[in-house]
Design a protein around this motif. Structure first.
Motif, PDB file in Angstrom:
ATOM      1  N   ALA A 186       0.871  -1.329   0.124  1.00 58.73           N
ATOM      2  CA  ALA A 186       0.023   0.052   0.007  1.00 58.73           C
ATOM      3  C   ALA A 186       0.872   1.217   0.100  1.00 58.73           C
ATOM      4  CB  ALA A 186      -0.907   0.018   1.083  1.00 58.73           C
ATOM      5  N   ILE A 187       2.080   1.239   0.988  1.00 61.07           N
ATOM      6  CA  ILE A 187       2.715   2.316   0.825  1.00 61.07           C
ATOM      7  C   ILE A 187       3.573   2.647  -0.414  1.00 61.07           C
ATOM      8  CG2 ILE A 187       4.810   3.362   1.821  1.00 61.07           C
ATOM      9  CD1 ILE A 187       4.022   1.981   4.467  1.00 61.07           C
ATOM     10  N   ASP A 188       4.033   1.341  -1.197  1.00 61.79           N
ATOM     11  CA  ASP A 188       4.547   1.397  -2.290  1.00 61.79           C
ATOM     12  C   ASP A 188       3.575   2.333  -3.481  1.00 61.79           C
ATOM     13  OD1 ASP A 188       6.700   0.868  -4.150  1.00 61.79           O
ATOM     14  OD2 ASP A 188       5.075  -0.290  -5.274  1.00 61.79           O
ATOM     15  N   ARG A 189       2.371   1.797  -3.462  1.00 63.14           N
ATOM     16  CA  ARG A 189       1.295   2.391  -4.272  1.00 63.14           C
ATOM     17  C   ARG A 189       0.963   3.624  -4.146  1.00 63.14           C
ATOM     18  NH1 ARG A 189      -4.355   3.282  -4.005  1.00 63.14           N
ATOM     19  NH2 ARG A 189      -5.051   2.751  -6.370  1.00 63.14           N
ATOM     20  N   TYR A 190       1.117   4.112  -2.669  1.00 62.73           N
ATOM     21  CA  TYR A 190       1.129   5.686  -2.408  1.00 62.73           C
ATOM     22  C   TYR A 190       1.964   6.293  -3.234  1.00 62.73           C
ATOM     23  CZ  TYR A 190       1.553   9.846   0.329  1.00 62.73           C
ATOM     24  OH  TYR A 190       1.973  11.335   0.728  1.00 62.73           O
ATOM     25  N   ASP A 191       3.321   5.965  -2.939  1.00 64.47           N
ATOM     26  CA  ASP A 191       4.405   6.627  -3.163  1.00 64.47           C
ATOM     27  C   ASP A 191       4.437   6.595  -4.984  1.00 64.47           C
ATOM     28  OD1 ASP A 191       5.739   6.838  -0.804  1.00 64.47           O
ATOM     29  OD2 ASP A 191       6.879   4.888  -1.018  1.00 64.47           O
ATOM     30  N   ARG A 192       3.885   5.918  -5.521  1.00 62.53           N
ATOM     31  CA  ARG A 192       3.642   5.953  -6.949  1.00 62.53           C
ATOM     32  C   ARG A 192       2.717   7.184  -7.504  1.00 62.53           C
ATOM     33  NH1 ARG A 192       3.084   0.387  -6.838  1.00 62.53           N
ATOM     34  NH2 ARG A 192       1.105   0.547  -7.713  1.00 62.53           N
ATOM     35  N   LEU A 193       1.715   6.930  -6.680  1.00 60.88           N
ATOM     36  CA  LEU A 193       0.598   8.038  -7.056  1.00 60.88           C
ATOM     37  C   LEU A 193       0.855   9.375  -6.575  1.00 60.88           C
ATOM     38  CD1 LEU A 193      -2.424   6.002  -5.661  1.00 60.88           C
ATOM     39  CD2 LEU A 193      -1.961   6.201  -8.036  1.00 60.88           C
ATOM     40  N   ALA A 194       1.493   9.625  -5.501  1.00 60.97           N
ATOM     41  CA  ALA A 194       2.022  10.854  -4.943  1.00 60.97           C
ATOM     42  C   ALA A 194       3.339  11.585  -5.900  1.00 60.97           C
ATOM     43  CB  ALA A 194       2.509  11.039  -3.633  1.00 60.97           C
ATOM     44  N   GLY A 195       4.112  10.534  -6.257  1.00 67.70           N
ATOM     45  CA  GLY A 195       4.972  10.847  -7.191  1.00 67.70           C
ATOM     46  C   GLY A 195       4.635  11.327  -8.719  1.00 67.70           C
ATOM     47  N   ARG A 196       3.576  10.606  -9.102  1.00 66.42           N
ATOM     48  CA  ARG A 196       2.833  11.047 -10.485  1.00 66.42           C
ATOM     49  C   ARG A 196       2.322  12.514 -10.192  1.00 66.42           C
ATOM     50  NH1 ARG A 196       0.907   5.442 -10.671  1.00 66.42           N
ATOM     51  NH2 ARG A 196       2.567   4.096 -12.294  1.00 66.42           N
ATOM     52  N   LEU A 197       1.598  12.668  -9.077  1.00 64.63           N
ATOM     53  CA  LEU A 197       0.923  13.856  -9.001  1.00 64.63           C
ATOM     54  C   LEU A 197       1.866  14.994  -8.954  1.00 64.63           C
ATOM     55  CD1 LEU A 197      -2.006  12.755  -6.587  1.00 64.63           C
ATOM     56  CD2 LEU A 197      -2.298  13.885  -8.894  1.00 64.63           C
ATOM     57  N   ARG A 198       2.895  14.910  -8.114  1.00 61.87           N
ATOM     58  CA  ARG A 198       4.032  15.772  -8.127  1.00 61.87           C
ATOM     59  C   ARG A 198       4.750  16.170  -9.402  1.00 61.87           C
ATOM     60  NH1 ARG A 198       5.318  12.810  -3.206  1.00 61.87           N
ATOM     61  NH2 ARG A 198       4.269  13.799  -1.356  1.00 61.87           N
TER      62      ARG A 198
END
Length: 288
Positions: A186-198
């Motif tokens: 879940a944390i890995d998925r969060y990092d991917r989503l947040a990274g794409r948004l940034r």
């Protein structure tokens, strides 16, 4: 591909809201589109401006082609209720009163008000000092009309930045406040989503910086002779556009029976200004 927001009702049905937003892939958060648009953003802006310039005082009848020489179509407002005033014969009349919506009504001779506002406009602009804020608003409105494509794209990018920042804030709240991302996957998925948004936000901001900064020469508006010459050479539609560069509305008060028209008593010209955020507003009310 747009999707309409809705709320689930107790009976299992959906209540659709007025807001429509682009559909996004739930994994990548990228917008999903099908096919190509028929018109560009700039063309849409031009169409909207043309529609805003039209007035239809009476429902069911086409009056846009009968504006004639009336200069304050779209600018004149009833001093009692604030409704638009539309051309009726040789006068401007409160549209709410004409449609029976409760206002007791304001009516004024079109020629008298047009002449008064014209004189105020032709004398105010050449008297402006270089640092006058009205000049900045006039220049901005002028260049937006001359090059709407650039500003339409800019507005679209700024709106998308706001949207993406809101999504990022919601994502961060989901992890750090609501604790919705637990476990390594879940944390890995969060990092991917947040990274794409940034990355998306940074890219949009870079797009804004790369956009050209249109400029316009407003010196003809500041020279009394050239301004009057251009005014006299223009038609009614062109004059209305010129007035709209500097004036947001003209509030018309009710006259007294048997008293000769006085523009100073009956008209309040609201000159264009900007609010603190830089957007155009109608806060600077100046009586001419």
């Amino acid at each position: 591909m747009p999707q309409t927001e809705y709320e689930e009702q107790a009976d299992g049905t959906r209540k659709y809201m007025n807001r429509v937003s682009p559909y996004r892939d739930p994994e990548t958060l990228e917008t999903v589109s099908i096919g190509e648009g028929i018109i560009t953003v700039g063309e849409r802006e031009l169409i909207l401006r043309k529609l805003e310039a039209r007035t239809f005082p009476l429902a069911g009848k086409r009056h846009g082609h009968k504006q004639g020489k009336s200069l304050l179509t779209g600018l004149a407002r009833c001093g009692l209720c604030g409704a638009r005033m539309s051309k009726a014969g040789t006068s401007y009349q409160c549209s709410s009163h004409r449609m029976g919506r409760g206002c007791s009504g304001v009516s004024a001779r079109m020629e008298s008000i047009d002449d008064y506002v014209t004189r105020a406009f032709l004398s105010r602009l050449p008297s402006l000092e270089p640092q006058d804020s009205l000049l900045a608003v006039i220049a901005d409105r002028w260049v937006r009309r001359e090059d709407p494509e650039v500003f339409a794209k800019q507005d679209a990018i700024e709106a998308e930045i706001v949207d993406e920042e809101a999504r990022l804030a919601d994502l961060e709240e989901a992890r750090y406040v609501r604790g919705e991302f637990t476990g390594a996957d879940a944390i890995d998925r969060y990092d991917r989503l947040a990274g794409r948004l940034r990355t998306r936000i940074e890219g949009l901001r870079a797009d804004l910086l790369r956009m050209p900064a249109p400029s316009v020469d407003i010196s003809p508006l500041l020279d009394a002779g050239r301004l009057r010459e251009a005014w006299e050479a223009d038609d009614a539609a062109g004059r209305r556009e010129r007035l709209g560069l500097a004036i947001d509305r003209v509030e018309v008060q009710r006259g007294r029976v048997g008293v000769r028209f006085s523009g100073d008593e009956r008209c309040r010209i609201v000159w264009a200004t900007r609010d603190e955020a830089g957007a155009e507003s109608t806060g600077d009310e100046v009586t001419e």
